[in-house]
Design a protein around this motif. Structure first.
Motif, mmCIF file in Angstrom:
data_model
loop_
_atom_site.group_PDB
_atom_site.id
_atom_site.type_symbol
_atom_site.label_atom_id
_atom_site.label_comp_id
_atom_site.label_asym_id
_atom_site.label_seq_id
_atom_site.Cartn_x
_atom_site.Cartn_y
_atom_site.Cartn_z
ATOM 1 N N ASP A 43 0.865 -1.185 0.000
ATOM 2 C CA ASP A 43 0.000 0.000 0.000
ATOM 3 C C ASP A 43 0.898 1.230 0.000
ATOM 4 O O ASP A 43 1.485 1.599 1.023
ATOM 5 N N CYS A 46 0.286 4.740 2.525
ATOM 6 C CA CYS A 46 -0.636 4.045 3.442
ATOM 7 C C CYS A 46 -1.141 4.930 4.577
ATOM 8 O O CYS A 46 -2.062 4.556 5.293
ATOM 9 N N GLY A 49 -2.286 3.561 8.104
ATOM 10 C CA GLY A 49 -2.441 2.117 8.012
ATOM 11 C C GLY A 49 -3.841 1.591 8.196
ATOM 12 O O GLY A 49 -4.041 0.374 8.339
ATOM 13 N N CYS A 52 -4.902 -1.438 6.096
ATOM 14 C CA CYS A 52 -4.504 -2.786 6.521
ATOM 15 C C CYS A 52 -5.546 -3.383 7.456
ATOM 16 O O CYS A 52 -5.913 -4.557 7.330
ATOM 17 N N LYS A 56 -7.634 -6.734 6.213
ATOM 18 C CA LYS A 56 -7.469 -8.022 6.891
ATOM 19 C C LYS A 56 -8.768 -8.506 7.526
ATOM 20 O O LYS A 56 -8.910 -9.694 7.824
ATOM 21 N N LYS A 64 0.754 -10.705 4.486
ATOM 22 C CA LYS A 64 1.546 -9.549 4.910
ATOM 23 C C LYS A 64 1.106 -8.306 4.146
ATOM 24 O O LYS A 64 1.122 -8.281 2.919
ATOM 25 N N TYR A 65 0.709 -7.315 4.917
ATOM 26 C CA TYR A 65 0.277 -6.026 4.365
ATOM 27 C C TYR A 65 1.417 -5.039 4.619
ATOM 28 O O TYR A 65 1.689 -4.644 5.737
ATOM 29 N N HIS A 66 2.085 -4.663 3.523
ATOM 30 C CA HIS A 66 3.220 -3.756 3.603
ATOM 31 C C HIS A 66 2.722 -2.333 3.338
ATOM 32 O O HIS A 66 2.057 -2.088 2.323
ATOM 33 N N GLY A 67 3.040 -1.415 4.207
ATOM 34 C CA GLY A 67 2.638 -0.026 4.025
ATOM 35 C C GLY A 67 3.844 0.857 3.801
ATOM 36 O O GLY A 67 4.859 0.730 4.496
ATOM 37 N N VAL A 82 0.021 -1.712 10.272
ATOM 38 C CA VAL A 82 0.447 -2.527 9.134
ATOM 39 C C VAL A 82 1.421 -3.603 9.610
ATOM 40 O O VAL A 82 2.012 -3.497 10.686
ATOM 41 N N ASP A 83 1.589 -4.638 8.790
ATOM 42 C CA ASP A 83 2.504 -5.724 9.153
ATOM 43 C C ASP A 83 3.963 -5.298 8.999
ATOM 44 O O ASP A 83 4.823 -5.693 9.778
#
Length: 260
Positions: A43, A46, A49, A52, A56, A64-67, A82-83
């Motif tokens: 994202d 982001c 966040g 995320c 989810k 895995k949600y990358h921001g 975020v992850d």
């Protein structure tokens, strides 16, 4: 959507930026477009966040949600939400920051209009997307009636939504198509239009232009009432005809100030 908003409120997600106290219809609709089999998502822009948290809840398969962002005021909350948080300016990213051919989805939610060279960003980001990956983008529509009427009636360019000082690039629907196709990327058939009811003033103007607009009159109704487009992009061109799916624009205020 109300259930999602309620869950977010109950988790007491907080922000220090007043603009980030809103969970928009555009963000929600963009998140709904994430494929069920998505494992790794990036994202870009982001913010705090919130995407995320919602993603989810809607899609349990996301591993895995990358921001990515470089907004210091939102960083504290992004780190919680975020992850993996990547503090970086996407226009000045170094090659070793992201893994090549890694992401199933890369999202640009209200980001492209802020960039100096968005075309170059899209060109460079493709190396990090899997061959069968997609880009999801929500993009403000500069053809929206709020912009046109503000110019025609008040003689002003800036408004409180589509045209703000932070925006330096502007898009209509046709220009969104051209923008991505210049990087050999193509819109998928279904396009979401986040819209407001068209005003009587805009209707009157469009009616007066009917001799020139001709058969595109209904199309202009859709275009001038659309405040944002949400598009899914990949490398396969499937169509020149698009299904415009209309979704009413609602700003959902998250009552978070009590949580400090």
């Amino acid at each position: 959507m109300k259930n999602i908003i309620k869950e977010i409120q109950e988790e007491k997600i907080i922000y220090d930026d007043e603009r980030n106290n809103y969970f928009s219809t555009a963000l929600y609709e963009a998140i709904k477009l994430i494929p069920e089999n998505t494992k790794n998502l990036l994202d870009i822009g982001c913010g705090n966040g919130i995407g995320c948290v919602v993603a989810k809840k809607l899609n349990k398969n996301i591993e895995k949600y990358h921001g990515m962002d470089f907004n210091s005021s939102a960083e504290k909350y992004a780190l919680e939400n975020v992850d993996e948080y990547i503090k970086c300016d996407i226009e000045n990213i170094e090659d070793n920051v992201l893994k090549p051919n890694f992401f199933d989805v890369i999202m640009f939610n209200d980001v492209l209009e802020h960039l100096i060279n968005p075309k170059n960003v899209i060109k460079n980001i493709l190396k990090y997307l899997k061959p069968d990956g997609i880009i999801i983008a929500s993009i403000p529509n500069v053809m929206h009636q709020s912009v046109l009427l503000n110019l025609l009636i008040n003689g002003n360019w800036y408004d409180q939504g589509v045209v703000v000082e932070e925006h330096i690039r502007f898009f209509t629907f046709n220009e969104i198509i051209n923008f991505f196709s210049s990087n050999n990327l193509y819109l998928k058939e279904n396009v979401i239009s986040i819209f407001n009811e068209i005003s009587p003033e805009m209707i009157a103007i469009l009616k007066s232009l009917k001799p020139w607009i001709k058969s595109d009159y209904e199309k202009r109704i859709i275009e001038t009432s659309t405040i944002q487009y949400i598009v899914v992009i990949d490398t396969l061109k499937k169509t020149d005809e698009f299904n415009i799916l209309r979704v009413p624009n609602i700003l959902h205020k998250l009552e978070t100030k009590n949580y400090y």
